[in-house]
Each structure stands twice: as structure tokens, then as C-alpha cells.
Motif scaffolding. Structure first.
Motif, mmCIF file in Angstrom:
data_model
loop_
_atom_site.group_PDB
_atom_site.id
_atom_site.type_symbol
_atom_site.label_atom_id
_atom_site.label_comp_id
_atom_site.label_asym_id
_atom_site.label_seq_id
_atom_site.Cartn_x
_atom_site.Cartn_y
_atom_site.Cartn_z
ATOM 1 N N ASN A 188 0.792 -1.235 0.000
ATOM 2 C CA ASN A 188 0.000 0.000 0.000
ATOM 3 C C ASN A 188 0.823 1.283 0.000
ATOM 4 O O ASN A 188 0.287 2.372 0.057
ATOM 5 C CB ASN A 188 -0.931 -0.004 1.210
ATOM 6 N N CYS A 189 2.096 1.092 -0.056
ATOM 7 C CA CYS A 189 2.968 2.266 0.026
ATOM 8 C C CYS A 189 3.123 2.889 -1.357
ATOM 9 O O CYS A 189 4.097 2.667 -2.057
ATOM 10 C CB CYS A 189 4.320 1.812 0.578
ATOM 11 N N THR A 190 2.145 3.651 -1.766
ATOM 12 C CA THR A 190 2.140 4.239 -3.112
ATOM 13 C C THR A 190 2.881 5.570 -3.103
ATOM 14 O O THR A 190 2.989 6.217 -2.061
ATOM 15 C CB THR A 190 0.701 4.496 -3.583
ATOM 16 N N PRO A 191 3.359 5.998 -4.280
ATOM 17 C CA PRO A 191 4.008 7.320 -4.354
ATOM 18 C C PRO A 191 3.056 8.429 -3.894
ATOM 19 O O PRO A 191 3.493 9.393 -3.252
ATOM 20 C CB PRO A 191 4.335 7.465 -5.836
ATOM 21 N N GLU A 192 1.770 8.276 -4.217
ATOM 22 C CA GLU A 192 0.786 9.302 -3.827
ATOM 23 C C GLU A 192 0.709 9.425 -2.307
ATOM 24 O O GLU A 192 0.678 10.529 -1.756
ATOM 25 C CB GLU A 192 -0.621 8.967 -4.370
ATOM 26 N N LEU A 193 0.705 8.243 -1.662
ATOM 27 C CA LEU A 193 0.633 8.250 -0.200
ATOM 28 C C LEU A 193 1.855 8.950 0.396
ATOM 29 O O LEU A 193 1.745 9.781 1.304
ATOM 30 C CB LEU A 193 0.520 6.818 0.315
ATOM 31 N N LEU A 194 3.029 8.610 -0.181
ATOM 32 C CA LEU A 194 4.261 9.226 0.308
ATOM 33 C C LEU A 194 4.230 10.737 0.096
ATOM 34 O O LEU A 194 4.649 11.515 0.958
ATOM 35 C CB LEU A 194 5.479 8.617 -0.386
ATOM 36 N N ASP A 195 3.707 11.155 -1.061
ATOM 37 C CA ASP A 195 3.595 12.593 -1.355
ATOM 38 C C ASP A 195 2.723 13.292 -0.324
ATOM 39 O O ASP A 195 3.067 14.369 0.169
ATOM 40 C CB ASP A 195 2.983 12.807 -2.755
ATOM 41 N N SER A 196 1.591 12.673 -0.012
ATOM 42 C CA SER A 196 0.699 13.341 0.929
ATOM 43 C C SER A 196 1.294 13.372 2.334
ATOM 44 O O SER A 196 1.061 14.290 3.107
ATOM 45 C CB SER A 196 -0.705 12.708 0.921
#
Lengths: 560, 313, 139
Positions: free
Chosen positions: B282-290
Motif C-alpha cells: 500500500n505504500c504508493t508514491p501518492e501516499l508518500l507525497d501526501s
């Protein structure tokens, strides 16, 4: 060493020199950013009187034959007599080796140097299970006095000096030599030669130990004591840096660890009640002549000076002969390459020259094929001729210590001494060499240096011609190699069996029990009992077997 | 797998060696192997040998092997050496001092690198000991790395802990500070032919008086391992302690505690595995960005991941 | 598998005490990430083979400078066969004349590294050899 005014002038000259250098560097950078010796000592671009300004000629360098013997132990060195050209040899059976010795003596060799096979060096007879596959391989197989008699057949022991590379069982082999002399009608006070007898470096570098340190040190001091009284011309020990260097140490470590070993022997002998002014005269040393030509010359000079200072100040020795460091040198086996083996002749020549310029008392030159196998007679011949060319043709032997006063050499001599003294201080702080070995300190230093050296070759920081540079394609080797036949072991075993059938076995048992009694009683000297046992043909393995039972065996201490 | 484990249980050395490797390298078969092994365990006396580097652990172990063999015991040894944290490589050299036993069919010696485990043990030392136990070893020595604080891990897996001290090393105090005094069942002052050994013995005795004990008072023995001096006494003490454990409340407590720890550790490991897997999925780039933009926070994210772990499983 | 470490026994058979090469290669193999079981000096072929089996080693590296290579290589290889452990790779180095190498390879040595071989060639070779060996096994 120079006046104030002189030094000022030199410094002014230096400034203009440095400007000139800067200009050159602007056009062309130097080959490397930093220059060091093989052992990692930083090298200046140039050396001048400034670098040795603190030195005092009289007390630091002196004339040859004068304390601290930096320039050599004899006043006239090679103008009197050349060094002993002593070629280490021995393989297969006593008969075969005897032939090689007589060849070497006929070729103008002036002393013998006996190589024993590994079972002999570790106190096993040829019929011991551990001896399988090893008999006669790296030296001659000696099981009993009978073999020793064959080994020196027709070689008059009062005319040659014999060096024997034997350590843990040195007492047994010396006893055999004494008995052979007796049979030739030569009393032991007329025998001259050397036994290596240096157990400490076996623990740290060479690996042919048998017993633990304590009883080993006792055997050594027993030999010192016995020979002082009975075999006065015998060098009772050859304290060896050679193998420490072969195991990978730097030049400064070689000096440091060798002298630290020597300190331990002297301390043990003093503790056993012996006088360093007496046994000190019979201590000899053995160094390596490696590739760094200047560093090696400096190393020999530094070792000589340091030992004189140690004997004088640490042990209060007053006898000049007991302050002198006399040494044998062997060129560095580990620098020989299997690739383009003929190049080794040149390496050996340069290394041998450094030993001569360093003031060696005897020298072995390696043969070009030794990275591949034991040397053939032909290649040994070339190696010996190399020494003869240095002695008779190069002219370096006609004036004493011609290289002294070279700013670089004197500065490097000081550098080596400083570095070596630092190691010795560390070892003193650990309470001496025995503890330092037990902790694995010395082994670790050597292994680290060996690994660095290997990495330097692999990164091409160090160039080895024919190995990591200037390689040739499609090398064809047409060297004839010496091979020791597997039948040597069988022959040796059958000889041993026959010998055991003909000797007086009851006398042997009694003599062995006497050896055991002496082993248990430290107030007795073991040498006379070992001589008695050898005389009735007790084998080396039997004598060492008794000592193994009494002393136990050493297990190596690995720090990797 | 069953075949291999059966062969190992029958004492086939290569099979024993192989399943230890599989467990050590966290093979997918690990669980299966351990399940097959488990019913056969519980017979061996597991003895931890600990102490600073240079104290003589390997030499002492070598001599203990002799003594236990004389008692008719089948002996296993696990010797742990540190792995390099940089390359993962290791030089395992403890067995040098025990090599004379290597051809003895009743002795099995295994070297292990710590492989990133921070204690004085390797991650799978316990499993390896269980395997040796199941495969017929009566006594199992575990020689630890020997570096201070981390040494206390040994108490979790050994029945008896033997702490070795030596005179003149100056590190006895270090060991005392590290809390190892409290966990040792037998104290050994080795190299007792050297100056100062009496002082070490006296110091240990004083320390022991300050520490609370149950019904077992740890003996303080002296040895000269190189000469095998004091070894019969040490062997007897270790056997006595083994007997004490099998007959006393303390022994039962120890077993219960170990089983509890074992279950807890398996739980932790499994949870960690699931959690890590779910997080990676679940560690998506989007999640990291947010996270970077502070639109959400690590606590909230972790909470969601945990929710997924427990709902999914 | 999470971690498939290469395990290698480095041994000095026989009485030869020159262990510079063995120690340098042991360190180099460690630095390339392997677990090196170092047995020290004076090992009999029986000890070497038993060690490799107990340690579940992938390979045995032996270093010989005494000229006794023919004896020790053939003995170690024969014993491995006897113990049904011929899958364990045997390699070595030291003072071994080129002429002797073909026979050592023929009897089953995986590789012989002569003097001057960079340690990296040795570790690279071993990594590949172990990879091939493992690919052939059905573990």
C-alpha cells in the motif's frame, strides 16, 4: 649534524628548489599524488641535510664496528671476507640432499643450510599418519641419527658451518649433529653453525610449532645454557623476521616483531640464570630482503642500531659482541612470480644487493622457479652466481658501507626505527611478546598488512611486472621443474623399520624415560639426555612423542 | 521435506546439517521442519558458554566435549561468531580449537554467523539447538560471541549458563555491570594458573552474595582449560544443575517461561511479516507525497495499515 | 529463501604452516559476503570433509604450498565421494605447478588458482560455481 649557518644556506637553496618544482608541476603532474615505501612510509620528494639535522654521527651512526653498529658489525666488512653464501637446500632423502650439498660446496658455496621436511620440523617420524604425502617434500626427511650420518657423509663438520632451519625440535636435531661430529672425530666445541630455534615466530608466522610457549621457551634456554658451556661456536638461535615478512608484514613490523621476540628470549634466559654478556654473543638474526630497495637497506641498518641500544640500555650488556646484531638474509620468496619466472632473477639480484648494502653476514638467494616448485640444480646455480657477481664484479664490497650518509637512507633508517619502537612500546605495554601473541595482536597486525598488500596489487597501486602489468600473452613455460617422487615416503619408512629392528630397543626405552624425567624437572638441562637418546638411535618422533606427552601441544590463536 | 527430516531424526549428519541451513536461511519450509522436529525435543541439556573474547570459551568447550563424551553423552556444539554488518560475510573460526572432535560420529559441531542479529547469538541459534536436541544429542553447547550486554540473550535458550572469567583481562567488571552475573548458573575462573585468579574468585563470591538466588547457589570453579584442569568438577556442576532443573520448581518455571517466549516471538515475527507486506503493498508514491506535504501523518497511515492487517487476516 | 548465503570451508591440509594465502582468501571471501568456516592448520582430509558436511558447506577451499597437493586433493575428493557429498565443490591454490593442474581438475577439483590470481577472480568464480550447483539441486 650540520652547523646553524650551513642549515640556513640549505634552507635558502630549498626555497628556490621548491619554486623550480612548482613550475615543473604546473606543466606535468607527478605519477602519483603520494609516494610511499612498500611498507607505507611516506617518501619526501627529495631528502637533504635538513632531514637528518638532529642526528649525531658519533652516537647514531658511528664507524663500522663501533656502537651502535649502524654501519656494520666489522670495521672492514667485506674488504676482509665476503658474507657467507649459504644456499638453503634439502629435499627427498638424506642421500639425495647429501649430493646437493656436495654440489653446492663444489660450486663455491661457503656454508650449508639444511631444509627439513615438514614431518621432521613438527617432530613426526616418516611413518606417522600425519606424515603421509609430506615426506621429503619441502626438505630432507630425518628420522634418526642414521639419516643424519648419511646427510653429512663425506662433509667434514669442522670445515663447514651448517645452518639448520629447525625450531620446535631444534634440540633433537642439534643433538644429532653433535653425534655425527663425534663420529667424524670432531668434538662439539669445534662445531660451528646455527639452529633457527625461534619458536615465537612459528606461533605468529610460520606454523611449525609443537609445544605450548612455556615448555618451548624452556627448551630454548636449555639449549642456550648447554651451548654456552659445550658448543661455544654455535649460534643457538636465529631470531627470524624473514617469515614474519613472508606472512605479509611491513618492513617496520618485521624489525619490531623480530626484536620483540629477541627481547622475550633474552628475558627468559636471564630468568633462567644465564648471563646476557655470554649467551648474547651467540644470538643471531635472520631477515628478509624484499622489493623496496632503499627501505630494505634502511631496515637492516635500523635493526642493527636498535638491537645494540636494546642490549645496552634495557639489559645492561657491556660486551660489544653481545650488542652486535649479526644476521642472515634471504631474498623474499613471496615476491617471486609464477608468471615470467625469468624476471625473478632480476628481482633476486636487487634484493640481494640491498642485503649486501645493508651489511649482511650471510645470504641465501632464491631461485627463479620457486613460485612453482622446489628449485632445480640449474636455477640454484644461477641464484648462487648472482651473489658471486655482486661480490666480485659490482664493486660495492670494496669500500665499507658505501651508502651511509645518503640523506634518504639515513632518514628512512630513522623512520623505520621510530615506527618499530612504537610497536615495541605497545608490546611492552601488553606485558611482552608472549601475551601479545596470545592476544593475537601480532598476528592481526601482520594479517592486516598482508591483506592491504594484496588489495594494493589488485587495485594496481602496487605494480608487479608480468602479474598486474606488462603481461604477455600465451606464455609458454619451458622450465624443468623438480619433483619429489612419492616413493620417498615408502623408502624412508622401510629404512626406519629396519633401523628399529637393529638397534638396542631396551637402551632406547631407558634413554626416553631419562628424557621424560628431565622434562618434568626444570632444574635439569634437557640437552645431555636428548643427546644420549639420539646416540642410541631413538627417533626424532619418539623423543618428541615423550615431550608431547609431558608438555602438551599448542593450538593456534586465530584472529582474522 | 518429511523424508529429509526423518533422515535427520535418525542421526544422518548431512540431513541434520541441511535442515539447520534451511531454518537458518529462513526457507519457506522452516515452519514445516520445526513442526516435525518439535515433538522430539526436550531431551537435551542445553548449556550456554559465555564470556569475553579471549576468556577461553572454545578451549573450554573442547575439553567439556571430552568430559561429556566420557559420560557416554552424544554432544552437539553451536559456535556463534559475528557477521560483518557491511558485507554480511563472516569468518567462523571457533571450531579450530575443537577440530580434533570433528571426525567423531558422536560429536556434531556447527558454526553460525550472527547474520544481523544484535545479541550474542544468531537469529536461528535456538532452532538449531532444537534440531540437534531432536536428532539425538544429549548435551548441546552454545558458544556465544562474547561481547558484553547482548550476552544475556543466552539465558532465553540455555538450560544452564556457564560464565567464564579470566584473571588480568580487566573486563570482569564489565561483565558484572552488564547483568550477566544474575543469569549465570555456573561461574568459571579460567586460566587459573595465572596471577590474580584468587582475586577474581573472591570478587565473584562477593557479587554473588549481593544477588538473590533461589534454591540453586551458583558454584565458582577454577579451571586451566588448556591443561584440562578442573574439568571433571565443572562437568559435574553442569550435570548437577541439569538435574536440579529437572527436579525443581525453578526448572519447570524456566520451561514455561521459554515456551511463552517462543509463542510470543512467533507471534511477533508473523505479525511483523504481515504488517510489512501490507505496508509494502500500500505504500504508493501518492501516499508518500501526501505524507511529505503533511496532508496526513505517519500515525494515521500506520493505523490504517494495521486495520487492513487484522481485517484481512 | 530470504537469504541464501554461500558457506565455504577454508582449510590448510597437512603440516604446511604457510597460511598467508589461506587467510587472505578467507578474508576476501568474507568481504564478498560469504560465511567462511576457517579450520586452521594441520587438518587431515577426514577432518576437512567432516567439517564441510557438518557445516553444510557449499565448497571447500584448500591451500597447499608444500608440494603435497596431489595427495590431499585426491584424498579429499575421494572421501567426499565415499560420504555421498560429491556435490561439495573443491577448489584450491598455492604452489602448484601448471603441469599438475590438469590432473587435479580431472579428478574433480573445480578450479586451481595459481600464484598471482586476484582474490576477486576467485570469489567471482566461486559465486558462479555455487549458483550452478544450486540450480542443479532440487532442494
Amino acid at each position: 649534524m650540520f652547523g646553524k649557518k650551513e642549515l640556513q644556506e640549505i634552507q635558502e637553496l630549498k626555497r628556490s628548489y621548491e619554486i623550480a618544482v612548482e613550475k615543473v608541476l604546473l606543466k606535468n603532474p607527478e605519477r602519483k599524488k603520494e609516494f610511499t615505501t612498500v611498507g607505507g612510509i611516506p617518501l619526501n620528494r627529495v631528502y637533504s641535510p635538513e632531514d637528518i639535522q638532529d642526528q649525531n654521527y658519533g652516537s647514531d651512526i658511528g664507524y663500522p664496528g663501533d656502537y651502535p653498529y649502524t654501519r656494520g658489525v666489522q670495521p672492514n666488512m667485506y674488504r676482509g671476507r665476503f658474507w657467507t653464501m649459504r644456499m638453503y637446500a634439502g629435499f627427498s632423502t638424506a642421500e639425495e640432499s647429501n649430493k646437493r650439498y656436495r654440489y653446492l660446496l663444489a660450486q663455491g658455496g661457503s656454508g650449508l643450510s639444511v631444509a627439513f621436511d615438514l614431518p621432521t620440523q613438527i617432530g613426526y617420524d616418516s611413518d606417522h599418519p600425519m606424515a603421509q604425502g609430506e615426506c621429503g617434500k619441502v626438505g630432507v626427511a630425518i628420522d634418526s641419527l642414521a639419516d643424519m650420518e648419511t646427510l653429512f657423509d663425506q662433509i667434514p663438520l669442522d670445515k663447514v658451518s651448517t645452518s639448520m632451519t629447525i625450531n620446535a625440535p631444534a634440540a633433537v636435531l642439534l643433538a644429532m649433529y653433535i653425534c655425527v661430529g663425534e663420529k667424524q672425530g670432531i668434538s662439539m666445541d669445534r662445531l660451528s653453525g646455527t639452529i633457527q630455534n625461534d619458536i615465537l615466530k612459528e606461533y605468529i608466522a610460520r606454523g611449525t610449532y609443537i609445544f605450548p610457549p612455556k615448555p618451548s621457551m624452556r627448551l630454548i634456554t636449555d639449549i642456550f645454557g648447554f651451548c654456552s658451556e659445550n658448543v661455544p661456536k654455535w649460534n643457538t638461535i636465529s631470531i627470524s623476521g624473514y617469515h614474519i615478512r613472508e606472512a605479509g608484514s611491513t618492513a617496520a613490523q618485521e624489525v619490531a616483531f623480530t626484536l620483540a621476540d629477541a627481547i622475550a628470549y633474552v628475558e627468559a634466559a636471564i630468568k633462567a640464570g644465564l648471563d646476557p654478556n655470554v649467551f648474547g654473543k651467540r644470538l643471531s638474526f635472520f631477515f628478509n630482503a624484499h622489493n623496496g630497495f632503499l627501505e630494505e637497506i634502511a631496515k637492516f641498518r635500523a635493526a642493527r642500531r636498535m638491537w645494540a641500544q636494546i642490549m645496552k640500555t634495557r639489559f645492561g650488556v657491556t660486551d660489544a659482541k653481545a650488542q652486535m646484531l649479526r644476521f642472515h638474509t634471504q631474498t623474499a620468496g613471496c615476491t617471486l612470480t609464477a608468471q615470467q619466472p625469468e624476471n625473478n632473477i632480476v628481482r633476486v639480484a636487487l634484493q640481494a644487493l640491498s642485503a649486501v648494502l645493508g651489511g649482511t653476514q650471510s645470504l641465501h638467494t632464491n631461485s627463479m622457479d620457486e613460485a612453482l616448485a622446489l628449485p632445480t640444480e640449474k636455477s640454484v646455480g644461477i641464484a648462487l652466481k648472482t651473489q658471486q657477481i655482486i661480490a666480485h664484479e659490482s664493486g660495492v664490497t670494496d669500500t665499507v658501507d658505501p651508502i651511509a650518509g645518503s640523506y634518504a637512507i639515513e632518514a628512512l633508517t630513522n623512520d623505520i626505527q621510530t615506527m618499530a619502537e612504537e610497536y615495541i612500546r605497545k608490546i611492552d605495554d601488553m606485558d611482552g611478546m608472549l601475551v601479545a601473541i596470545e592476544k593475537g595482536y601480532v598476528q592481526k597486525q601482520i594479517q592486516d598488512a598482508a591483506y592491504e598488500y594484496q588489495k594494493a596489487i589488485e587495485n594496481e597501486d602496487l605494480i608487479v611486472v608480468g602479474v598486474n602489468k606488462f603481461r604477455m600473452k600465451e606464455e609458454r613455460r619451458d622450465l624443468q621443474l623438480l619433483k619429489v617422487d612419492e616413493s620417498v615416503g615408502r623408502m624412508q619408512i622401510s629404512k626406519l623399520k629396519k633401523m628399529k629392528e637393529t638397534r638396542d630397543n631396551i637402551a632406547v626405552q631407558n634413554a626416553l624415560e631419562e628424557v621424560r624425567t628431565a622434562a618434568r624437572d626444570e632444574s635439569l638441562n634437557m640437552m645431555p639426555r636428548i643427546i644420549d637418546a639420539v646416540k642410541c638411535y631413538a627417533t626424532e618422533g619418539e623423543i618428541c612423542g615423550v615431550l608431547r606427552e609431558e608438555f602438551g601441544e599448542y593450538t593456534e590463536n586465530i584472529v582474522l | 521435506m518429511q523424508g529429509l527430516v526423518q533422515k535427520a531424526l535418525g542421526g544422518h549428519i548431512r540431513s541434520i546439517a541441511r535442515i539447520i541451513t534451511m531454518v537458518e536461511s529462513e526457507s519457506p519450509y522452516t515452519e514445516e521442519i520445526m513442526k516435525l522436529i518439535y515433538p522430539h525435543t526436550g531431551n537435551a541439556h542445553i548449556i550456554g558458554i559465555t564470556g569475553s573474547p579471549g576468556a577461553g570459551k572454545s578451549t573450554l568447550t573442547d575439553k567439556l566435549i571430552d568430559n561429556f563424551k566420557q559420560q557416554g553423552k552424544n554432544v552437539g556444539v553451536i559456535a556463534v561468531d559475528p557477521s560483518s554488518p557491511f558485507t554480511g560475510g563472516a569468518i567462523l573460526a571457533d571450531r579450530i580449537r575443537m577440530q580434533r572432535h570433528s571426525v567423531d560420529p558422536n560429536v556434531y559441531i556447527r558454526s553460525m554467523g550472527t547474520r544481523g542479529s544484535l545479541g550474542g547469538l544468531a537469529k536461528s541459534t535456538y532452532e538449531a539447538a532444537m534440531i540437534l536436541d531432536a536428532c539425538g544429542k544429549d548435551v548441546i553447547f552454545i558458544e556465544t560471541v562474547g561481547v558484553g550486554q547482548s550476552e544475556i540473550d543466552i539465558v532465553k535458550i540455555a538450560d544452564s549458563v556457564c560464565l567464564i572469567l579470566v584473571p588480568g583481562m580487566g573486563d570482569d567488571i564489565q561483565i558484572m555491570k552488564a547483568g550477566i552475573m544474575e543469569i549465570a548458573d555456573v561461574f568459571v575462573v579460567n586460566k587459573a594458573d595465572r596471577d590474580g585468579f584468587e582475586r577474581v574468585v573472591a570478587e565473584v563470591r562477593i557479587m554473588l552474595d549481593l544477588v538473590k538466588h533461589g534454591n540453586w547457589t551458583p558454584p565458582v570453579l577454577t579451571t586451566v582449560a588448556e591443561k584440562a584442569k578442573g574439568l571433571p568438577e565443572l562437568t559435574q556442576s553442569l550435570m548437577d544443575h541439569g538435574k536440579f532443573l529437572s527436579e525443581s520448581r525453578e526448572g519447570l518455571d524456566k520451561k514455561l517461561k521459554r515456551i511463552t517466549i517462543e509463542v510470543e516471538e512467533i507471534l511477533q515475527r508473523e505479525i511483523a511479516r504481515f504488517t510489512e507486506r501490507t505496508w509494502k503493498e500500500n505504500c504508493t508514491p501518492e501516499l508518500l507525497d501526501s505524507l511529505l506535504a503533511k496532508k496526513t501523518d505517519p500515525y494515521t497511515v500506520a493505523g490504517k495499515i494495521l486495520e487492513m492487517v487484522f481485517v484481512n487476516n | 529463501m530470504a537469504e541464501d548465503k554461500i558457506r565455504v570451508v577454508v582449510a590448510k591440509p597437512g603440516l604446511d604452516g604457510h597460511d598467508r594465502g589461506a587467510k587472505v582468501i578467507a578474508r576476501a571471501l568474507r568481504d564478498s559476503g560469504m560465511e567462511v568456516i576457517y579450520t586452521g592448520l594441520r587438518q587431515t582430509p577426514e577432518q576437512i570433509v567432516e567439517t564441510a558436511i557438518q557445516e553444510d558447506a557449499d565448497a571447500i577451499g584448500i591451500s597447499i604450498l608444500s608440494g603435497a597437493h596431489e595427495y590431499y586433493f585426491s584424498k579429499v575428493i575421494d572421501l567426499l565421494k565415499e560420504k555421498e557429498a560429491s556435490d561439495i565443490i573443491v577448489f584450491g591454490g598455492g604452489v602448484i605447478p601448471e603441469d599438475d593442474v590438469p590432473h587435479l581438475l580431472e579428478i574433480g577439483a573445480g578450479a586451481i588458482f595459481g600464484p598471482g590470481t586476484p582474490t576477486t577472480s576467485c570469489s567471482e568464480w566461486l559465486k558462479n560455481a555455487v549458483k550452478e550447483k544450486r540450480a542443479m539441486e532440487t532442494r
